[in-house]
Design an enzyme around this catalytic site. Structure first.
Site, PDB file in Angstrom:
ATOM      1  N   ARG A 259       0.848  -1.207   0.000  1.00 18.44           N
ATOM      2  CA  ARG A 259       0.000   0.000   0.000  1.00 18.44           C
ATOM      3  C   ARG A 259       0.883   1.257   0.000  1.00 18.44           C
ATOM      4  O   ARG A 259       0.821   2.105   0.892  1.00 18.44           O
ATOM      5  CB  ARG A 259      -0.945   0.017   1.204  1.00 18.44           C
ATOM      6  CG  ARG A 259      -2.004  -1.057   1.163  1.00 18.44           C
ATOM      7  CD  ARG A 259      -2.950  -0.962   2.358  1.00 18.44           C
ATOM      8  NE  ARG A 259      -3.678   0.286   2.375  1.00 18.44           N
ATOM      9  CZ  ARG A 259      -4.841   0.513   1.758  1.00 18.44           C
ATOM     10  NH1 ARG A 259      -5.387  -0.444   1.035  1.00 18.44           N
ATOM     11  NH2 ARG A 259      -5.438   1.685   1.848  1.00 18.44           N
ATOM     12  N   TYR A 520       7.547  11.814   8.745  1.00 14.86           N
ATOM     13  CA  TYR A 520       8.763  11.004   8.657  1.00 14.86           C
ATOM     14  C   TYR A 520       9.710  11.439   9.764  1.00 14.86           C
ATOM     15  O   TYR A 520       9.984  12.631   9.916  1.00 14.86           O
ATOM     16  CB  TYR A 520       9.454  11.250   7.323  1.00 14.86           C
ATOM     17  CG  TYR A 520       9.566  10.058   6.409  1.00 14.86           C
ATOM     18  CD1 TYR A 520      10.533   9.083   6.618  1.00 14.86           C
ATOM     19  CD2 TYR A 520       8.726   9.923   5.312  1.00 14.86           C
ATOM     20  CE1 TYR A 520      10.653   7.997   5.758  1.00 14.86           C
ATOM     21  CE2 TYR A 520       8.830   8.856   4.444  1.00 14.86           C
ATOM     22  CZ  TYR A 520       9.801   7.888   4.676  1.00 14.86           C
ATOM     23  OH  TYR A 520       9.916   6.819   3.825  1.00 14.86           O
TER      24      TYR A 520
END
Length: 606
Positions: A259, A520
């Site tokens: 995904r 991140y």
């Protein structure tokens, strides 16, 4: 070109690609690090860090400030040099476990059409991904507890069907292999697997089977890597727009199986938005939908248990994807904000108004300052966007503090009018949050540097510095708290585990949505002078696990796009509930009752 049927659908026949990556990947790619053999950061004869090769924006350039940043910020030293071994240690690679009946059957029925190998180097290359632990083992000779026993290279869907049928007949464990860029231990072979393990490398399944210009779709074999896919579509005037950081090496099938998400998802969508049709070979046969309709109401969507299945249910062989005409206009940009809070508020407003460019990414102050060290001409973002007058304007008149500033990089794509309108709109919103345009050059550098960042870990390891990244997604109202708390947790955990020098702990917002964002985190640690006998990789893993706990405690997801693999299975029940895991197990048991696809990814062992 041909026109078929009443709908006059225009299709282009199969395109044979010239794959960038060879069959034996170690001929072109590093076997004990990231990327191409000819591309690396190194300290040259003048004592400065240089990037070799000719493939990237930084290639052939000296980075005069990077060594000082690395040694001063991380308290490392040239005396800490700890090079990796140059070749795998053959004594570390155990003899393969072979099922002679399977081999005989394979060679007599498939051996003339499907390539296979028992070579130690091929087996080693297919037995790992790119987590810190895996790269550490490779740098020290390549000692893994278990490796694939065979590697096979099918060329088409029917080859995969035949391989799976033979594996089912002889009780062989199959592990799909796409680009090999996994960062979740997904490719590590289970240590307790006693059956013969075959790595099914899809890299030779790299054709665009057809391109449908009427419906703007393309049917593509799953093994094609991102850069080859975009290059070949570009020759026809199209693109998918799917650009994950790993697109040079990762495969279409891998994107589906994990995904994946791309940097330009604001215009083109994530992989689940791009997929129209998927074909997957399971132990019980081939599963796929019967039509290519853009949306169907036929019960739970089978695509959504294929996507994210991480090689546990079967092998994705073909994918039909949406394509777009190549954008007429592409323009980069950047914005400097006085602090991270202003930057996040701006991105939130842009997302709320659904006015985001193709890519918008916000660096925190730590990454902003690190960006200065990556300059090739003594000009970091602050220096290159500012001559003395502008510098005075930003730091004195506007009152920006260099130790709080952050920056966003932008990429606009579309028609010239669309880009111009979107650009003006974004910069107008940024102005409301005290953002200052920082120039197109900085946006270009920020976007393209993404493909080179992974190479930095290798030079860090050369000087006893370990580095890793991990990601999450989180609602907008938790972004600031999550970023602050996770970075702080990394620092405190390093202290707790005897890390002598403060780590580099930073984050960036990489994708935005109506309801939240992807974050991140980057964690860099100097392991020199840690407690005697301590394992730096184990310490890193303890710190990362604590950081992941902090992510979950602050409302973040277990993963935004890297997936679960084996590295995060301990949290999967917390992420999707006991019933959710039970549903996954039921699907697995129905499609693969004998665990032919035995990677042990995703689902925790009971």
């Amino acid at each position: 070109m041909s026109t078929e049927g009443k709908g006059e659908t225009t299709t282009t026949a199969a395109t044979t690609t010239s794959p960038t990556i060879p069959l034996h990947r170690q001929e072109l790619l590093k076997w004990q690090g990231w990327g191409y053999r000819d591309s690396r950061f190194f300290i040259n004869s003048n004592g400065l860090i240089e990037f070799s090769g000719s493939r990237y924006l930084l290639s052939g350039h000296v980075l005069p400030r990077l060594k000082d940043w690395m040694f001063n910020k991380l308290n490392s030293s040239i005396d800490n040099y700890s090079p990796c071994v140059q070749e795998p240690n053959p004594d570390f690679i155990a003899d393969p476990i072979l099922n002679n009946e399977f081999i005989s059957d394979f060679q007599s029925t498939l051996g003339t059409t499907i390539q296979y190998s028992v070579d130690k180097n091929d087996r080693l290359f297919h037995g790992h991904g790119h987590t810190l632990e895996e790269i550490w083992k490779l740098r020290h000779g390549g000692k893994f507890d278990r490796l694939p026993d065979w590697v096979v290279w099918p060329k088409q869907h029917s080859d995969v069907e035949k391989i799976v049928r033979l594996a089912t007949k002889h009780d062989i464990c199959l592990i799909p292999f796409g680009g090999g860029t996994s960062v979740t231990w997904a490719l590590i072979c289970p240590t307790n697997e006693k059956r013969m393990i075959v790595s099914v490398d899809t890299s030779q399944m790299n054709k665009i089977l057809y391109l449908d210009e009427k419906n703007l779709t393309a049917r593509i074999q799953s093994g094609i890597i991102g850069q080859d896919l975009e290059r070949e579509l570009g020759k026809k005037g199209y693109c998918t727009g799917h650009e994950p950081d790993s697109m040079e090496f990762s495969s279409l099938g891998g994107w589906v199986a994990t995904r994946a998400s791309g940097m330009k998802k604001n215009v083109y969508g994530n992989i689940e938005d791009l997929v129209v049709h998927v074909t997957m070979v399971t132990a019980k046969g081939t599963i796929e939908k019967s039509c290519l309709g853009p949306r169907q109401s036929v019960g739970p969507d089978i695509h959504h248990f294929i996507m994210g299945s991480e090689g546990t249910l079967g092998i994705v062989t073909e994918v039909t994807m949406k394509i777009r005409p190549l954008p007429a206009c592409k323009k980069y940009g950047s914005i400097v904000f006085p602090d991270f809070e202003c930057g996040v508020a701006c991105l939130r407003e842009i997302a709320r108004l659904r006015s985001a460019p193709a890519s918008i990414r916000l660096l925190d102050n730590e990454q902003f300052l690190f960006g200065q060290a990556l300059a090739t001409d003594n000009k970091g973002m602050l220096h290159s966007l500012v001559d003395n007058i502008k510098k005075l304007y930003i730091t004195k008149i506007k009152g920006f503090d260099i130790n709080r500033m952050c920056a966003a990089t932008l990429l606009f794509e579309g028609t010239t009018n669309e880009v111009n309108q979107r650009e003006k709109f974004v910069y107008d919103i940024a102005q409301k949050y005290n953002g200052i345009p920082a120039g197109e050059e900085n946006g270009l550098k920020g976007y393209t540097l993404t493909f080179m960042i992974a190479y930095l870990r290798d030079i860090g390891l050369d000087y006893r510095i370990v580095a890793e990244s991990f990601e999450t997604s989180v609602p907008w109202d938790r972004v600031i708290d999550l970023c602050r708390n996770v970075k702080k947790r990394i620092i405190t955990e390093c202290e707790k585990h005897g890390v002598k020098y403060p780590p580099f702990s930073s984050c960036r917002v990489t994708q935005t949505y109506d309801a939240g964002a992807c974050i991140y985190f980057y964690f860099v640690m100097n392991y020199n002078d840690i407690c005697p006998g301590s394992d730096p990789v184990h310490i890193y893993e303890l710190v990362e696990q604590a950081a992941r706990e902090e992510v979950l405690a602050n409302g973040g997801s277990l993963s935004h796009h890297h997936g679960i693999g084996k590295i995060r299975t301990k949290w999967i029940k917390q992420a999707v509930s006991d019933l959710g895991v039970g549903t996954m197990v039921s699907i697995k048991q129905y499609l693969d009752p004998n665990n032919i696809f035995g990677s042990k990814n995703l689902i925790p062992e009971s």
